[in-house]
Design an enzyme around this catalytic site. Sequence first.
Site, short mmCIF file in Angstrom:
data_model
loop_
_atom_site.label_atom_id
_atom_site.label_comp_id
_atom_site.label_asym_id
_atom_site.label_seq_id
_atom_site.Cartn_x
_atom_site.Cartn_y
_atom_site.Cartn_z
N GLU A 92 65.79 44.44 59.60
CA GLU A 92 65.99 43.82 60.93
C GLU A 92 67.11 44.49 61.70
O GLU A 92 68.15 43.89 62.02
CB GLU A 92 66.27 42.32 60.76
CG GLU A 92 65.07 41.58 60.20
CD GLU A 92 65.22 40.06 60.20
OE1 GLU A 92 66.36 39.57 60.25
OE2 GLU A 92 64.19 39.37 60.17
N GLU B 40 57.87 40.32 56.20
CA GLU B 40 58.40 38.95 56.06
C GLU B 40 57.59 38.03 56.93
O GLU B 40 57.33 38.33 58.10
CB GLU B 40 59.87 38.84 56.51
CG GLU B 40 60.87 39.48 55.61
CD GLU B 40 62.31 39.26 56.08
OE1 GLU B 40 62.60 38.22 56.71
OE2 GLU B 40 63.13 40.14 55.81
P1 P53 Z 1 66.56 32.25 56.89
C1 P53 Z 1 66.90 34.86 61.94
C2 P53 Z 1 65.77 35.11 62.68
C3 P53 Z 1 64.80 35.95 62.18
C4 P53 Z 1 64.98 36.54 60.95
O1 P53 Z 1 65.76 33.46 57.53
C5 P53 Z 1 66.10 36.31 60.22
C6 P53 Z 1 67.08 35.46 60.70
C7 P53 Z 1 68.32 35.19 59.94
O2 P53 Z 1 68.48 33.83 59.79
O3 P53 Z 1 66.32 36.91 59.04
C8 P53 Z 1 65.29 37.27 58.18
O4 P53 Z 1 66.93 32.66 55.52
C9 P53 Z 1 65.95 38.06 57.10
C10 P53 Z 1 66.00 37.37 55.77
C11 P53 Z 1 66.06 35.88 55.98
C12 P53 Z 1 64.77 35.47 56.65
O5 P53 Z 1 64.61 36.12 57.88
O6 P53 Z 1 67.73 32.04 57.78
O7 P53 Z 1 65.46 39.37 56.95
O8 P53 Z 1 67.08 37.88 55.06
O9 P53 Z 1 66.28 35.17 54.82
C13 P53 Z 1 64.64 33.98 56.88
O10 P53 Z 1 65.62 31.09 56.89
#
Ligand code: P53
Length: 479
Positions: free
Chosen positions: A183, A376
Amino acid sequence: MTKILQFPEGFLWGGATAANQCEGAYNLDGRGLANVDVVPIGPDREAIITGQKKMFSFEEGYFYPAKEAIDMYHHYKEDIALFAEMGFKTYRLSIAWTRIFPKGDETVPNEAGLAFYEDLFKECHKYGIQPLVTITHFDCPMNLIEEYGGWRNRQMLDFYEKLCRTLFTRYKGLVKYWLTFNEINMILHAPFMGAGLCFEEGENQEQVKYQAAHHELVASATATKIAHEIDPENKVGCMLAAGQYYPNTAHPRDYWAAMEEDRKSYFFIDVQARGEYPNYAKKQWEREGIEIQMTAEDLDLLKNNTVDFVSFSYYASRVASGDPEVRDLTAGNVFASIKNPYLESSEWGWQIDPLGLRITLNAIWDRYQKPMFIVENGLGAMDTPDENGYVADDYRIAYLKAHIKAMRDAIYQDGVDLLGYTTWGCIDLVSAGTGEMNKRYGFIYVDRDNAGHGSLKRSKKKSFYWYKDVIASNGANIE
Ligand code: P53
């Protein structure tokens, strides 16, 4: 009768994790301290990950969930066996930089760290699982932050290059798919977590962020170059926190606002996939008095070493408004978005939009014409296990099913080129945004709570069996 479609042959189904959110063992076998270790759960977390509040070491009265996380460092064999049972074709994981170079500026890598990942990759191959490796997933050695200021410093290019060279050489033949920075656009939204940046009073934060972004972009191009030199089989991708912005109304100024928001993210991929800075960014810098130090050699590197594929995370679409009076924002996400009245939200306020995934896939495909990889996607939710640790997570199955259908439509109705799909947090892990354990994404439940209590026992959720079926039928059983 509608024909039931399988996904393309060789489609890479799997799951994704990041070192700091699952490994734990933060100080074992020579591992050094990283930014991602010193971000606590609780009300200060946001100020810390955004670089507004400095926390460079563990402080009294805070809980740091990454220290132990789900202790995958000691459970990886068991965990990979479970991934294999689901039929994973690929497993996306990240390297903890500080296991390889504990301080980041050493000349000799830490053998114990290198050996750990070598074993892990071999374990994957035992089951025919192709590792997909993120070189840096938000992590930066604390020493590089304290001594050099993180990615604001050009010397980071040398440290990162050394890391990459070490990894590509050691894991030649074991790893083929690489992502340079997780990201990469997160640098604009959570600059301490994304790039080890903290700000001084009164400095131009945009200037610092874009200069650091330039360093990362050149580092990414250099990594791509070296990866191809060391092994022509290597495939290198960039990685974007994606999710198309919609205009809040049909008013042209709302459309414009949405386009501008999208450009803040596509800016990075425009460089990584097309090889040059887009004019809209150069003009913006000019207007805002931002001057980026860059050399002619940097520009050559960017031009000649674009990525092989474009990967991204997708959780939700977003909404922008050009009307300063409209400020009804969604909760719980570093990406600001106006509430979309047509969408349901997760328990954390993330708006659920499967068609938005098809829209995003098409937008990225139209813009770059490079193979894509969804690395993801998933639903962070509260799970309630029964006494055996079983969770009937129909809500998660519904979310994933709808997104997989959208992906299938993008492939078969629209003709996009998609290499694979790895769901986020295939085993429950620590949330990056909030530090919670309770925000779960997994097919596998892990007995651990927000305060770090629990046996760490793994158990299969209902979605585990469902995903196993999806993979076994190559997606054909999704009605
Ligand atoms: P969590 C925010 C918005 C989009 C992606 O997020 C993000 C985030 C960070 O909060 O991060 C990605 O754990 C990231 C992962 C993360 C996952 O999204 O806040 O690549 O490390 O865990 C989900 O629910």
